[in-house]
Scaffold this active site. Sequence first.
Site, mmCIF file in Angstrom:
data_model
loop_
_atom_site.group_PDB
_atom_site.id
_atom_site.type_symbol
_atom_site.label_atom_id
_atom_site.label_comp_id
_atom_site.label_asym_id
_atom_site.label_seq_id
_atom_site.Cartn_x
_atom_site.Cartn_y
_atom_site.Cartn_z
ATOM 1 C CE1 TYR A 1 13.748 31.393 5.358
ATOM 2 C CE2 TYR A 1 13.615 28.902 4.873
ATOM 3 C CZ TYR A 1 13.626 30.008 4.399
ATOM 4 O OH TYR A 1 13.136 30.249 3.256
ATOM 5 C CE LYS B 1 -0.233 -0.598 4.943
ATOM 6 N NZ LYS B 1 -0.940 -1.054 6.091
#
Length: 349
Positions: A250, A36
């Site tokens: 950042y 899956k």
Amino acid sequence: MSHRPNRLYLSSDALVANWRALARLSGAAACGAAVKADGYGLGARAVVERLIGAGCRDLFVATWAEADGLADLADAAGVSLVVLHGLREADLPMLGSLPKVRPVLSTAAQVARWRDAAPGRPCDVMVDTGMNRLGIAPGEIVAGLLDGVDVDTLMSHLACADEPAHAMNEAQRARFAALAGRTAARRMSLANSAGIALGAYYHFDLTRPGLALYGGVPAAGLTGAICPVATIAAEVLQCRVVRAGETVGYNATWRAAVDTPVAVVNLGYADGYRRALSDRGCAFAGDAPLPVIGRVSMDLLALDARAAAVREGDWVRFDDDLVHVAAASGVSQYELLTGLGQRYERHWS
Ligand SMILES: *Cc1c(COP(=O)(O)O)cnc(C)c1O
């Protein structure tokens, strides 16, 4: 395809070796494969081709759309393809075009829908033995809910298989074992990857590993039996020397203690390289470790390149030990795999 900027190196040998190891550990039970979520992010079609080649005969997907993408491969090899999420009203139009696929029915309404829509066609059934996720209560099954339904595999799912000492394991196993002989099901199946490591009492007729096929190690009992399958590689876009006292990225979370060569790499959290690996992840140039420094950005990250002479245009590989990366990031091995983005060119060797 060739314009995808990053690479995922995938090892056929490792995938097949992991399946064989899990099949061996499953003892007398057959060993299937959960494919899956696009084969846990690695690419379901490529995974399925290799597992079928290795001898796997039972494939599990979550949805009918996933089954539709694999049915040609399963049908050509004559292997089972099973939809774990059952049969919703909206799935009915798929039944005709996917005549061999079996749903795992998990509610009384789904059983009724199946009786109407596909009388006589084999299906699988999920029993809820205590997880309270999908599944029919054992009492309803004993009371005859499945009478006259052609059930191939009766299954249940363990909530705590990755905690071998948890009392839920034995409680669920016992509730499931009590259903043996109470239905017309040809087979019973309980264990996922971690469940296989719980031992023979948990194996029944068929096991359903997912994570461990792809290199995940969900339980200490599988350590040593499983090897990594997928390795991220990305290109260095810029090299610079960050002077002592300057910062990277950042929010300026990393500050150079000494003049430091830094490589800025074409990989970020949009590629599934999680922001939680800021200041914690690691890449390698050959064997030389290049720690991730500062915040991981959406599409970029920075590496401390003191350990190797890295140049613009070089490719670096990232730590592919899922146990390490999960421990460093606090993100589960499952999420690390299924979160891999669409920017990778997938290279199978
Ligand atoms: C996903 C899934 C599996 C595979 O689980 P892993 O922990 O990845 O081995 C097995 N059975 C069911 C019902 C599942 O949903």
